[in-house]
Scaffold this active site. Structure first.
Site, PDB file in Angstrom:
ATOM      1  N   ASN A   7      -6.677 -17.755  -1.570  1.00  0.00           N
ATOM      2  CA  ASN A   7      -7.387 -17.555  -0.653  1.00  0.00           C
ATOM      3  C   ASN A   7      -7.915 -18.195   0.027  1.00  0.00           C
ATOM      4  O   ASN A   7      -8.834 -17.270   0.668  1.00  0.00           O
ATOM      5  CB  ASN A   7      -5.816 -16.804   0.524  1.00  0.00           C
ATOM      6  CG  ASN A   7      -5.809 -17.321   2.230  1.00  0.00           C
ATOM      7  OD1 ASN A   7      -6.728 -18.220   2.222  1.00  0.00           O
ATOM      8  ND2 ASN A   7      -5.138 -16.381   2.634  1.00  0.00           N
ATOM      9  N   LYS A   9      -8.946 -19.696   3.261  1.00  0.00           N
ATOM     10  CA  LYS A   9      -8.830 -19.453   4.953  1.00  0.00           C
ATOM     11  C   LYS A   9      -9.315 -20.618   4.697  1.00  0.00           C
ATOM     12  O   LYS A   9      -9.936 -21.864   4.373  1.00  0.00           O
ATOM     13  CB  LYS A   9      -9.543 -18.206   5.009  1.00  0.00           C
ATOM     14  CG  LYS A   9      -8.918 -16.772   4.864  1.00  0.00           C
ATOM     15  CD  LYS A   9      -9.235 -15.736   4.898  1.00  0.00           C
ATOM     16  CE  LYS A   9      -8.602 -14.650   3.820  1.00  0.00           C
ATOM     17  NZ  LYS A   9      -8.509 -13.405   4.746  1.00  0.00           N
ATOM     18  N   HIS A  93       1.470 -15.488   6.214  1.00  0.00           N
ATOM     19  CA  HIS A  93       0.109 -14.552   6.521  1.00  0.00           C
ATOM     20  C   HIS A  93      -0.315 -14.368   7.404  1.00  0.00           C
ATOM     21  O   HIS A  93       0.341 -14.700   8.515  1.00  0.00           O
ATOM     22  CB  HIS A  93      -1.364 -15.381   6.192  1.00  0.00           C
ATOM     23  CG  HIS A  93      -2.510 -15.304   5.720  1.00  0.00           C
ATOM     24  ND1 HIS A  93      -2.571 -14.143   6.560  1.00  0.00           N
ATOM     25  CD2 HIS A  93      -2.861 -14.544   4.303  1.00  0.00           C
ATOM     26  CE1 HIS A  93      -3.839 -13.543   6.091  1.00  0.00           C
ATOM     27  NE2 HIS A  93      -3.986 -14.054   4.191  1.00  0.00           N
ATOM     28  N   GLU A  95      -2.916 -13.216   9.397  1.00  0.00           N
ATOM     29  CA  GLU A  95      -3.647 -13.795  10.218  1.00  0.00           C
ATOM     30  C   GLU A  95      -2.509 -14.888  10.807  1.00  0.00           C
ATOM     31  O   GLU A  95      -3.022 -15.035  12.476  1.00  0.00           O
ATOM     32  CB  GLU A  95      -4.709 -14.359   9.577  1.00  0.00           C
ATOM     33  CG  GLU A  95      -5.947 -13.609   8.738  1.00  0.00           C
ATOM     34  CD  GLU A  95      -6.061 -13.469   7.637  1.00  0.00           C
ATOM     35  OE1 GLU A  95      -6.509 -15.004   7.704  1.00  0.00           O
ATOM     36  OE2 GLU A  95      -6.878 -13.152   7.282  1.00  0.00           O
ATOM     37  N   GLU A 161       0.779  -7.449   1.984  1.00  0.00           N
ATOM     38  CA  GLU A 161      -0.639  -7.519   2.214  1.00  0.00           C
ATOM     39  C   GLU A 161      -0.376  -6.685   2.986  1.00  0.00           C
ATOM     40  O   GLU A 161      -0.437  -6.901   4.492  1.00  0.00           O
ATOM     41  CB  GLU A 161      -1.155  -8.548   3.079  1.00  0.00           C
ATOM     42  CG  GLU A 161      -1.364 -10.119   1.308  1.00  0.00           C
ATOM     43  CD  GLU A 161      -1.747 -10.899   1.579  1.00  0.00           C
ATOM     44  OE1 GLU A 161      -3.323 -11.060   1.208  1.00  0.00           O
ATOM     45  OE2 GLU A 161      -1.773 -11.691   2.567  1.00  0.00           O
ATOM     46  N   GLY A 167      -9.658  -8.383   4.441  1.00  0.00           N
ATOM     47  CA  GLY A 167     -10.267  -8.878   4.557  1.00  0.00           C
ATOM     48  C   GLY A 167     -11.654  -6.537   5.541  1.00  0.00           C
ATOM     49  O   GLY A 167     -12.700  -7.465   5.847  1.00  0.00           O
ATOM     50  N   SER A 206      -8.605  -6.781   0.232  1.00  0.00           N
ATOM     51  CA  SER A 206     -10.167  -6.562  -0.395  1.00  0.00           C
ATOM     52  C   SER A 206      -9.061  -6.113  -1.825  1.00  0.00           C
ATOM     53  O   SER A 206     -10.234  -5.230  -2.399  1.00  0.00           O
ATOM     54  CB  SER A 206     -10.318  -5.077   0.352  1.00  0.00           C
ATOM     55  OG  SER A 206      -9.962  -6.089   1.282  1.00  0.00           O
ATOM     56  N   GLY A 227      -8.370 -13.101  -0.719  1.00  0.00           N
ATOM     57  CA  GLY A 227      -9.426 -13.724  -0.427  1.00  0.00           C
ATOM     58  C   GLY A 227     -11.009 -13.514  -0.296  1.00  0.00           C
ATOM     59  O   GLY A 227     -10.944 -14.350  -1.497  1.00  0.00           O
ATOM     60  N   GLY A 228     -11.647 -12.373   0.607  1.00  0.00           N
ATOM     61  CA  GLY A 228     -12.876 -12.986  -0.398  1.00  0.00           C
ATOM     62  C   GLY A 228     -13.465 -12.992  -1.321  1.00  0.00           C
ATOM     63  O   GLY A 228     -14.373 -13.360  -1.515  1.00  0.00           O
TER      64      GLY A 228
HETATM   65  C1  PEP Z   1      -5.835 -12.519   2.087  1.00  0.00           C
HETATM   66  O1  PEP Z   1      -6.803 -13.281   2.680  1.00  0.00           O
HETATM   67  O2  PEP Z   1      -4.903 -12.512   1.835  1.00  0.00           O
HETATM   68  C2  PEP Z   1      -6.767 -11.377   1.740  1.00  0.00           C
HETATM   69  C3  PEP Z   1      -5.872 -10.716   0.722  1.00  0.00           C
HETATM   70  O3  PEP Z   1      -7.999 -11.405   2.056  1.00  0.00           O
HETATM   71  P1  PEP Z   1      -9.125 -10.334   1.185  1.00  0.00           P
HETATM   72  O4  PEP Z   1      -9.232 -10.407  -0.187  1.00  0.00           O
HETATM   73  O5  PEP Z   1      -9.895 -10.744   2.106  1.00  0.00           O
HETATM   74  O6  PEP Z   1      -8.690  -8.706   2.331  1.00  0.00           O
END
Ligand code: PEP
Length: 244
Positions: A7, A9, A93, A95, A161, A167, A206, A227-228
């Site tokens: 992802n 973002k 999601h 966010e 999640e 994040g 994460s 994500g990251g």
């Molecule tokens: C996400 O955006 O769905 C996510 C899990 O981000 P991160 O891995 O950065 O926590």
């Protein structure tokens, strides 16, 4: 079936996305049978699709509107996602729920619209820290999945999640992931009883190459929504390799 989905973002410009894809594809083998996906920002969908789909990597939208077209400034529709090369769409999601007021009622319509346009919904669910601290985690997950009572059955991936792990660098404990994933599996069996749909349940929050192997050992963890760590092609390729 194992699945790893990036992802991105609201990150990366076109030159960065091209460099990412070229680097990733140089490291990538599709031999392991893991389903790999990338959810780029809308402006990069055509570019990323053209680069990665020939190698068997799926492209996901990060959101999609329930209506096929109309006066919805700033939105994107499911047929537009398909036209841009997507085979799936992230829905719900945290966010989107947190910052854009996405409700379960709206998500039920979006899931149905995704099916109508032959897109695979990757439904994201998870509790906030306040909800976990109040002992409401399973209730929240059950509520978020209850949209399936309205949509009826269909092809689906789910990502668990925990909002407090996204994040933040704070990954959920193995016992917490085990409990949540077992509960989600039971709920999915109830909602999809009598059908053949196999729904992989991904973990997100994460995820890094350091934490992923332990997560993959947990029953019902079929992969990760990342994500990251997915912004680094070396790390993302390693996550795909670990999913194996
Ligand atoms: C996400 O955006 O769905 C996510 C899990 O981000 P991160 O891995 O950065 O926590």
């Amino acid at each position: 079936m194992r699945c790893v989905v990036a992802n991105w973002k609201m990150h990366l410009a076109s030159d960065e996305a091209r460099a990412f894809c070229e680097d990733l594809l140089g490291r990538f083998t599709s031999e392991g049978g893991t389903e790999v996906g990338i959810a780029p920002p809308y402006t990069l969908l055509h570019l990323v699709s053209a680069l990665v789909r020939p190698k068997g990597i799926q492209v996901f939208g990060q959101n999609g509107h329930a209506e096929a077209k109309g006066a919805f400034t700033g939105e994107i529709s499911m047929p537009q996602l398909r036209d841009a090369g997507c085979s799936g769409v992230l829905l719900g999601h945290s966010e989107r729920r947190q910052f854009f007021g996405e409700t379960d009622a709206a998500l039920a319509k979006k899931v149905k619209a995704a099916w109508q346009w032959d897109l695979l919904p990757l439904l994201c669910i998870g509790e906030s820290l306040a909800q976990r601290d109040a002992g409401q985690t399973l209730e929240v997950l059950g509520q978020q999945l209850s949209i399936l009572a309205e949509t009826g059955p269909g092809p689906l991936w789910v990502a668990y999640e925990p909002v407090w792990a996204i994040g933040t660098g704070r990954r959920a404990e193995a016992a917490q992931v085990r409990e949540a994933h077992a509960f989600i599996r039971a709920e999915l069996q109830r909602h999809l009883a009598g059908t053949d749909y196999q729904v992989p349940i991904l973990y997100g929050g994460s995820v890094t190459p350091e934490s992923f192997p332990e997560l993959l050992d947990i029953p019902e963890v079929a992969g990760g929504l990342v994500g990251g760590a997915s912004l680094d092609p070396r790390k993302f390729a390693e996550l795909v390799r670990q999913a194996g």
